[in-house]
Design a protein around this motif. Structure first.
Motif, PDB file in Angstrom:
ATOM      1  N   LYS A  50      -5.224   2.393  -8.265  1.00 42.93           N
ATOM      2  CA  LYS A  50      -4.478   3.650  -8.336  1.00 42.93           C
ATOM      3  C   LYS A  50      -3.613   3.673  -9.582  1.00 42.93           C
ATOM      4  CE  LYS A  50      -0.249   2.494  -5.789  1.00 42.93           C
ATOM      5  NZ  LYS A  50       0.647   2.891  -4.687  1.00 42.93           N
ATOM      6  N   GLN A  52      -0.004   5.691 -10.673  1.00 42.45           N
ATOM      7  CA  GLN A  52       1.073   6.514 -10.121  1.00 42.45           C
ATOM      8  C   GLN A  52       2.185   6.660 -11.142  1.00 42.45           C
ATOM      9  OE1 GLN A  52       4.081   5.258  -6.868  1.00 42.45           O
ATOM     10  NE2 GLN A  52       2.503   6.370  -5.746  1.00 42.45           N
ATOM     11  N   LYS A 450       6.242  13.126  -8.090  1.00 41.80           N
ATOM     12  CA  LYS A 450       5.340  11.969  -8.099  1.00 41.80           C
ATOM     13  C   LYS A 450       3.899  12.439  -8.180  1.00 41.80           C
ATOM     14  CE  LYS A 450       6.187   8.780  -5.039  1.00 41.80           C
ATOM     15  NZ  LYS A 450       6.255   8.022  -3.748  1.00 41.80           N
ATOM     16  N   THR A 452      -0.169  10.753  -8.013  1.00 42.42           N
ATOM     17  CA  THR A 452      -0.927   9.555  -7.686  1.00 42.42           C
ATOM     18  C   THR A 452      -2.430   9.844  -7.759  1.00 42.42           C
ATOM     19  OG1 THR A 452       0.815   8.860  -6.160  1.00 42.42           O
ATOM     20  CG2 THR A 452      -1.295   7.729  -5.988  1.00 42.42           C
ATOM     21  N   SER A 454      -5.970   7.750  -7.016  1.00 38.92           N
ATOM     22  CA  SER A 454      -6.513   6.515  -6.453  1.00 38.92           C
ATOM     23  C   SER A 454      -8.031   6.604  -6.382  1.00 38.92           C
ATOM     24  CB  SER A 454      -5.936   6.284  -5.046  1.00 38.92           C
ATOM     25  OG  SER A 454      -6.233   7.378  -4.188  1.00 38.92           O
TER      26      SER A 454
END
Length: 455
Positions: A50, A52, A450, A452, A454
């Motif tokens: 991932k 982030q 945020k 992210t 993945s």
């Protein structure tokens, strides 16, 4: 700009308590389907990872950046017959907390799985218990507490170098764990340490102290502990877990080290009255502790009841009065009783959790800075919308002693199955008379975003 917002040595418990609401980003052991399912003895490789990025700003003056970090993780698993190996590598650039910038090995272990046992050796995450965020029987767990804004369990939990042997049965598992190389929690620096001026978080201490001789100016130096490294310093624990139709429960025991240090103090007077200055040395130490505990999970329809308790012997607590006249009282050894009861509810996109955590010093005689009893009520409620692409959540904790509170509010939107964006806020409030564990963390009030990805 650096903000010193902690006082005394309450930071380890403060941060550990509020981290109860952190929501795991993924399971600790990421496993993918074998590429060669038709041949169990063929080599199987799987990859994941991932990326982030998190950025946030303080909601209090001076409205500085509260978080600015980008993190990448790569995981790989290789399986051949009964053997497997797992490796997780990470790299982080952290603008606000420079000490976290760099490359690191998250996990790296070998596992052999037999018919009735498995054996794992190497750097691995060990998590015991049923509590969300609170540490009771979870004594092997190690945390990185240097950057808590918009944090999650995945980024804060650290692995340890351990050996684990499990005996497997249909209804029970017996686990023996040994950690020969001690790994402590990673804490924010003290305000006087080299490099602390570049960190957003630092541990503040009193700069002066009134006395019968007048106001004493205080200056500090730190003497780091020599970490336990001998064979006789090995941590050891055992856990017997039962999986029954209407009940899961475990009994556990541990003898090892407290992951959070305590500090003994010595000092000298550098100048005579009336302008008195004292040079204080903080001697970092780690306490040997023992733990006996239990945990249980009881399903009841759409509900899950969780129970956990632990007796811990040998933990050190700050004395009620650290400095008296020109001498020091040292941390005192006490026994501790930790109890938790929680209930979860999961129904049609709704999830709700409520916990009560009780922390008692068993043999306190009005000789510790901390009170005999500390209680916390934690909550976590979330709802998924728009065909499970949007998740709204609110999680937090309220101190039972003074009514101080921490809350994390967030909205997470899944652009795809692999790409998420979230916005949220961390909010801390003071309790009665401005007291409470969360009252000291006002500088952590922040609005953050945020992203992210993945795979």
């Amino acid at each position: 700009m650096k903000n010193s917002f902690f006082s005394g040595f309450s930071v380890p418990l403060c941060i550990a308590v509020f981290m109860f609401c952190l929501i795991p980003a993924r399971a600790q052991d990421t496993e993918a389907a074998d590429f060669f399912e038709e041949d169990e003895n063929a080599l199987s490789l799987s990859f994941g990872g991932k990326i982030q990025t998190v950025h946030g700003v303080q909601l209090v003056s001076p409205f500085d950046y509260a978080a600015s970090r980008t993190f990448a993780e790569l995981t790989t698993k290789a399986s051949f017959g009964n053997s497997s190996a797992f490796v997780s590598l990470g790299a982080e650039y952290n603008y606000r907390n420079k000490s976290r910038t760099g490359f690191r090995l998250n996990e790296a272990y070998y596992r052999y799985a037999g018919n009735f046992f498995d054996f794992t050796v190497g750097r691995q995450v060990i998590a015991w218990g049923q509590a969300d965020g609170f540490r009771l029987t979870d004594v092997f767990s190690v945390r990185d507490l240097r950057d808590p804004v918009a944090s999650d369990t995945d980024s804060s939990r650290l692995a340890t170098d351990a050996l684990r042997l499990r005996f497997l049965h249909d209804i029970f598992t017996f686990e023996i764990t040994a950690v020969p190389l001690f790994t402590p929690d990673k804490l924010p620096p003290f305000f006087f340490e080299s490099g602390a001026e570049t960190e957003f978080f630092s541990i503040d201490l009193p700069r002066s102290k009134p006395s019968d001789y007048g106001e004493i100016g205080l200056e500090y130096t730190l003497k780091n502990a020599e970490r336990p490294r001998k064979f006789t310093d090995t941590e050891a624990g055992a856990r017997l877990s039962f999986t029954l139709p209407a009940l899961d429960f475990s009994l556990s025991g541990f003898y090892g080290w407290d992951k959070t240090p305590y500090y003994e103090r010595t000092g000298i007077i550098k100048s005579p009255p009336p302008n008195i200055n004292a040079d204080i040395t903080l001697h970092e130490k780690y306490a040997r502790i023992a733990m006996a505990g239990f945990d249980a999970a009881i399903p009841a329809g759409d509900f899950l009841i969780r129970l956990e308790g632990a007796w811990i012997g040998g933990r050190r607590f700050e004395p009620k009065e650290i400095m008296k006249a020109l001498s020091f009282n040292q941390p005192v050894e006490k026994n501790q009783l930790l109890l938790l009861a929680g209930i979860d509810w999961n129904y049609r996109g709704w999830f709700a959790s409520l916990q009560y955590f009780e922390d008692l010093i068993v043999d306190r005689k009005d000789d510790t800075k901390r009170e005999t009893h500390e209680g916390f009520v934690s909550f976590n409620i979330s709802k998924t919308l728009l065909r499970d692409t949007l998740k709204l959540s609110a999680a937090g904790s309220v101190g039972a002693n003074y009514g101080d509170m921490f809350a994390k509010l967030s909205a997470d939107y899944a652009l795809t199955d692999n790409l998420h964006t979230a916005i949220g806020a961390d909010v801390y409030t003071k309790g009665v008379d401005g007291k409470g564990r969360f009252a000291e963390m006002n500088a952590l009030n922040a609005l953050w975003i945020k992203g992210t990805f993945s795979w």
